[in-house]
Write an enzyme that holds these catalytic residues in place. Structure first.
Site, PDB file in Angstrom:
ATOM      1  N   CYS A 133       0.834  -1.199   0.000  1.00 21.62           N
ATOM      2  CA  CYS A 133       0.000   0.000   0.000  1.00 21.62           C
ATOM      3  C   CYS A 133       0.880   1.265   0.000  1.00 21.62           C
ATOM      4  O   CYS A 133       1.992   1.259  -0.550  1.00 21.62           O
ATOM      5  CB  CYS A 133      -0.985  -0.001   1.161  1.00 21.62           C
ATOM      6  SG  CYS A 133      -2.322   1.203   0.936  1.00 21.62           S
ATOM      7  N   ASP A 202      -3.172   1.379  10.145  1.00 19.75           N
ATOM      8  CA  ASP A 202      -4.343   2.255  10.302  1.00 19.75           C
ATOM      9  C   ASP A 202      -4.803   2.264  11.739  1.00 19.75           C
ATOM     10  O   ASP A 202      -5.373   3.249  12.216  1.00 19.75           O
ATOM     11  CB  ASP A 202      -5.477   1.798   9.382  1.00 19.75           C
ATOM     12  CG  ASP A 202      -5.117   2.071   7.933  1.00 19.75           C
ATOM     13  OD1 ASP A 202      -4.357   1.274   7.356  1.00 19.75           O
ATOM     14  OD2 ASP A 202      -5.562   3.107   7.405  1.00 19.75           O
TER      15      ASP A 202
HETATM   16  P1  RI2 Z   1       0.254   6.328   6.876  1.00 22.53           P
HETATM   17  C1  RI2 Z   1      -3.603   3.508   4.472  1.00 22.53           C
HETATM   18  O1  RI2 Z   1      -4.991   3.322   4.406  1.00 22.53           O
HETATM   19  C2  RI2 Z   1      -2.841   2.222   4.284  1.00 22.53           C
HETATM   20  O2  RI2 Z   1      -3.483   1.103   4.856  1.00 22.53           O
HETATM   21  C3  RI2 Z   1      -1.550   2.563   4.984  1.00 22.53           C
HETATM   22  O3  RI2 Z   1      -0.764   1.436   5.309  1.00 22.53           O
HETATM   23  C4  RI2 Z   1      -2.100   3.254   6.220  1.00 22.53           C
HETATM   24  O4  RI2 Z   1      -3.193   4.035   5.740  1.00 22.53           O
HETATM   25  C5  RI2 Z   1      -1.145   4.100   6.994  1.00 22.53           C
HETATM   26  O5  RI2 Z   1      -0.680   5.185   6.229  1.00 22.53           O
HETATM   27  P2  RI2 Z   1      -5.913   3.981   3.223  1.00 22.53           P
HETATM   28  O6  RI2 Z   1      -6.305   5.363   3.705  1.00 22.53           O
HETATM   29  O7  RI2 Z   1      -0.512   6.945   7.992  1.00 22.53           O
HETATM   30  O8  RI2 Z   1      -5.151   3.990   1.930  1.00 22.53           O
HETATM   31  O9  RI2 Z   1       1.512   5.656   7.357  1.00 22.53           O
HETATM   32  O10 RI2 Z   1      -7.134   3.082   3.142  1.00 22.53           O
HETATM   33  O11 RI2 Z   1       0.497   7.267   5.732  1.00 22.53           O
END
Ligand code: RI2
Length: 320
Positions: A133, A202
């Site tokens: 991701c 998350d």
């Molecule tokens: P940072 C994202 O969720 C991903 O799951 C990623 O690993 C997590 O947030 C943490 O991201 P989404 O919003 O806070 O894409 O480290 O569903 O940037």
């Protein structure tokens, strides 16, 4: 109550994932509260109090899983409520929300940078890393190690269904890091070539279980089998205080249209689509969690939670 359009737009952007990534969502929520205070249509203390609570409510109901979002809102609202008896004027109240939101945003940005410094110490020259991701915290670790002159290579999964892995590949590639983009289902094929898996989070539960983008748990399982280490990079506001009181972290299920074109789906008989956005990796499959406070084994998640929130009164937490 009337809520300014700018604030509603931020809430909508979080919902539709125009603003995404747990840390960014948290900072956007703080920013929305700040803008709400700046553009408040209400200028009596009582009205302003109710209005701010409504804005908080709107933000809290955008995406359910990333605990950083309620923690950011809580950071501001709890301090605001505690300070209520000391405000002399409406303007004091407004200024307090603005300053506290700014403090959260600053603290959050500093945490991501600090995680980079701390995590980079665990990356060795020549390491081959795998990430999933698009996590700012994980990227901060990777880029800090790279900028320290460590020769590293990164495998980035594309991350179906929203392909956030493309953002990661682009960011790292543009910074000069050699990146190999792979399908999510190619992870086990390459796992023996990987030295360390590094992902974001998350939400983190009191027992050290990590909620992250769907597919993380199968990557961690594959790493466990191959004896590859798994690092999670996460700020302390990703830890869920509710889980100390036995609550479960809700897993967001998103629209089937992210998985398949609705027209194509309509042509299929007896087929339905499920699209969970996150999964849960048990602590046994995680080696360490890198936080801005230091590196902890997942089993020590409770220590971070107690430092941040003390012993939790669940009714207090659920107030907003
Ligand atoms: P940072 C994202 O969720 C991903 O799951 C990623 O690993 C997590 O947030 C943490 O991201 P989404 O919003 O806070 O894409 O480290 O569903 O940037």
């Amino acid at each position: 109550m009337e809520i300014p359009k700018t604030v509603k737009t931020i809430a909508e952007d979080i919902k539709t994932m125009k603003i995404r990534g747990a840390g960014r969502i948290a900072r956007a929520a703080a920013q929305a509260l700040k803008i709400a205070a700046e553009e408040s249509p209400y200028n009596t203390p009582n009205e302003f109090k109710d209005y701010i609570k409504q804005v908080a409510y709107l933000l809290l109901h955008t995406r359910p899983t990333a605990v950083s979002l309620p923690n950011a809102v809580r950071y501001i609202i709890k301090r605001f409520v505690k300070e209520l008896p000391n405000f002399a004027t409406f303007n004091d109240m407004r200024e307090f929300i603005i300053t506290t939101a700014d403090n959260f945003i600053k603290r959050s940005e500093q945490a991501v940078a600090r995680i980079g410094e701390i995590g980079a110490r665990r990356i060795r020259d020549g390491d081959v890393l795998l990430t999933h991701c698009n996590s700012s915290a994980a990227i901060s670790v990777i880029l800090t190690a790279f900028r320290q002159g460590k020769s590293i290579e990164v495998y980035a999964t594309e991350t179906r269904p929203r392909f956030q892995g493309h953002i990661t590949a682009k960011t790292l590639g543009n910074a000069g890091v050699p990146v190999t983009l792979i399908c999510d289902n190619a992870v086990r094929y390459f796992m023996n070539e990987i030295d360390k898996v590094i992902v974001g989070a998350d939400a983190i539960a009191a027992n050290g279980a990590v909620v992250n983008k769907i597919g993380t748990s199968v990557i961690a399982l594959s790493a466990h089998e191959a004896r590859t280490r798994v690092y999670v990079a996460a700020e302390s506001y990703k830890f869920s205080p509710e889980t100390m009181a036995g609550e479960l972290i809700p897993i967001e299920e998103r629209s089937p249209s992210e998985v398949i074109n609705p027209k194509k789906l309509a042509e299929m008989k007896n087929v339905k689509v499920r699209n969970p956005a996150f999964d849960i990796t048990p602590p046994e499959y995680i080696d360490v969690i890198v936080t801005e406070k230091g590196i902890i084994p997942p089993q020590a998640a409770i220590i971070i939670l107690q430092e941040e929130f003390g012993w939790v009164d669940i009714s207090d937490l659920l107030e907003f």
